[in-house]
Design an enzyme around this catalytic site. Sequence first.
Site, short mmCIF file in Angstrom:
data_model
loop_
_atom_site.label_atom_id
_atom_site.label_comp_id
_atom_site.label_asym_id
_atom_site.label_seq_id
_atom_site.Cartn_x
_atom_site.Cartn_y
_atom_site.Cartn_z
N ASP A 67 24.32 -13.40 -1.96
CA ASP A 67 23.07 -14.13 -2.14
C ASP A 67 22.99 -15.36 -1.22
O ASP A 67 24.01 -15.93 -0.85
CB ASP A 67 22.98 -14.57 -3.61
CG ASP A 67 21.64 -15.15 -3.99
OD1 ASP A 67 20.66 -14.39 -3.98
OD2 ASP A 67 21.58 -16.35 -4.30
N GLU B 56 21.97 -11.71 2.10
CA GLU B 56 20.53 -11.95 1.90
C GLU B 56 20.07 -13.16 2.71
O GLU B 56 20.55 -14.28 2.50
CB GLU B 56 20.22 -12.19 0.42
CG GLU B 56 18.75 -12.48 0.17
CD GLU B 56 18.49 -13.47 -0.95
OE1 GLU B 56 17.40 -13.38 -1.55
OE2 GLU B 56 19.36 -14.33 -1.23
N ASP C 248 13.35 -9.87 -6.08
CA ASP C 248 12.86 -11.17 -5.64
C ASP C 248 11.44 -11.13 -5.09
O ASP C 248 10.80 -12.17 -4.91
CB ASP C 248 13.78 -11.76 -4.56
CG ASP C 248 15.12 -12.20 -5.10
OD1 ASP C 248 15.16 -12.67 -6.26
OD2 ASP C 248 16.13 -12.07 -4.38
#
Length: 472
Positions: free
Chosen positions: A223, A247, A313
């Site tokens: 992340d 990400e 997301d």
Amino acid sequence: DWIMKIGYGPSFVIKGLFLVLFICCLAECHSKREWRSRTIYQLLTDRFARTDGSTQPCANLSRYCGGTYRGIIANLDYIADMGFDAIWISPVVENSKDGYHGYWATNFFKLNPYFGTEEDFKLLIKECHKRNIWVMVDVVANHVSPVSRKENYSSIMQFNETSHYHTFCPLPTSFINNQRKVEDCWLWDLPDLNQSVPFVKETLINWISNLVSKYDIDGLRIDTVNYVPKPFWKEFCRAAGVFAIGEITEPRYDYQAGYQRVMASVLNYMLYYKLVDVFIKNGSMKTLKTHYKMIQKYFPDPTVLGNFVDNHDQPRMLSQVKDVNKWKSALILTVLHTGIPIVYAGGEQGFNGSNDPKNREPMWTKMDQESKLYKFVATVVNLRKALKSWNLKPIDHFYSDDCYIYSLGDILVALTNKNSDVDAQLVDHPFRPGNKLCNILSPDDCITVDETSSIIIELRKGEPKIYAVIKS
């Protein structure tokens, strides 16, 4: 059956690093090359299935809904029957109240009890491996859980001192020429770990080394990668010893590509934004041609970029456009083109949640293996495996504002972003005069290559088509 018919059958840190490398030698850690052949099903652990199998709706999507590791185990066949051979699950560490998503860590060395016991987690990985399904675990090393009072970090077990964090500052509105602030400032109200502090860096590296080796994890989704300096990630990924995909939500190709030099791959947000432009905003499909040129230009290895249409997301595509054919066409591009496909749970059931948390729907409300979209996803995913398409290079044959046609080995893929009729005549294609081609997605839809090698592709009401030669 159709696919068969067409013929495609410090010291403690160093010790931890050596330990994970040793275990990888024994367990044969999966290489980037091996991950290229995998198709990933992304799920939120809290939202996939409950231990008791109950199907009652969740009263509040901003809180825990009851999904567990045992629930996933009980429904692995639902995933495997679509052809998926890897899953991406939520972060596994203990979180603060309402951290159902896993991104609010309070104790890096303890598992989240809401998802099950340590034995449950081990059993999940064991059951996945029995089915040849690899397990990718989401991890966070940029930040921790929000705290109740400013600079009171007593609730964060490993990182309980102010010196472990950057001093609060808001993120810049533009990331261009602001990388130092991007790395040092806070994402919303999430305390930003300072990896330049030796204790913070060593603890995180020790944690990831132990996590991977202890539970036999196959890969990582990392992340908020661009919020942390690159040198840290190089050491972090080396300590993990497994394939890692990061990400970064920025659309800039050169910016994204820089992170593939410190980890194996990144999520293909560049393609995601193009899919939004083409299928939601009705932009020209010629922008796809630009995209594929750009990833070849900038990325050391574009074949392992993580392709996706939806994720937890972003608003689901079907929340922004009601035409299922557009979602199908976008999915085909993510599965049957350059990169590693990642399909977000619920797409195969037509889920249409908008912004977080509405796009984090419980799967147990609809897990219909007879639904048209479930069968569509299964067809496309299994076709990728039958073709071994990761070894093939897509070849473009036709581009226009509203149509894109390319071949991949012995198949021809035709896509449009219009819900009206679109026709295209081809003489440049991989087939011979007299070949009979049938649409894998609709087997009665067949065409024959004429003596001049010409074929006419007719796309009706936005339908995607995948043609293959019918072998006599």
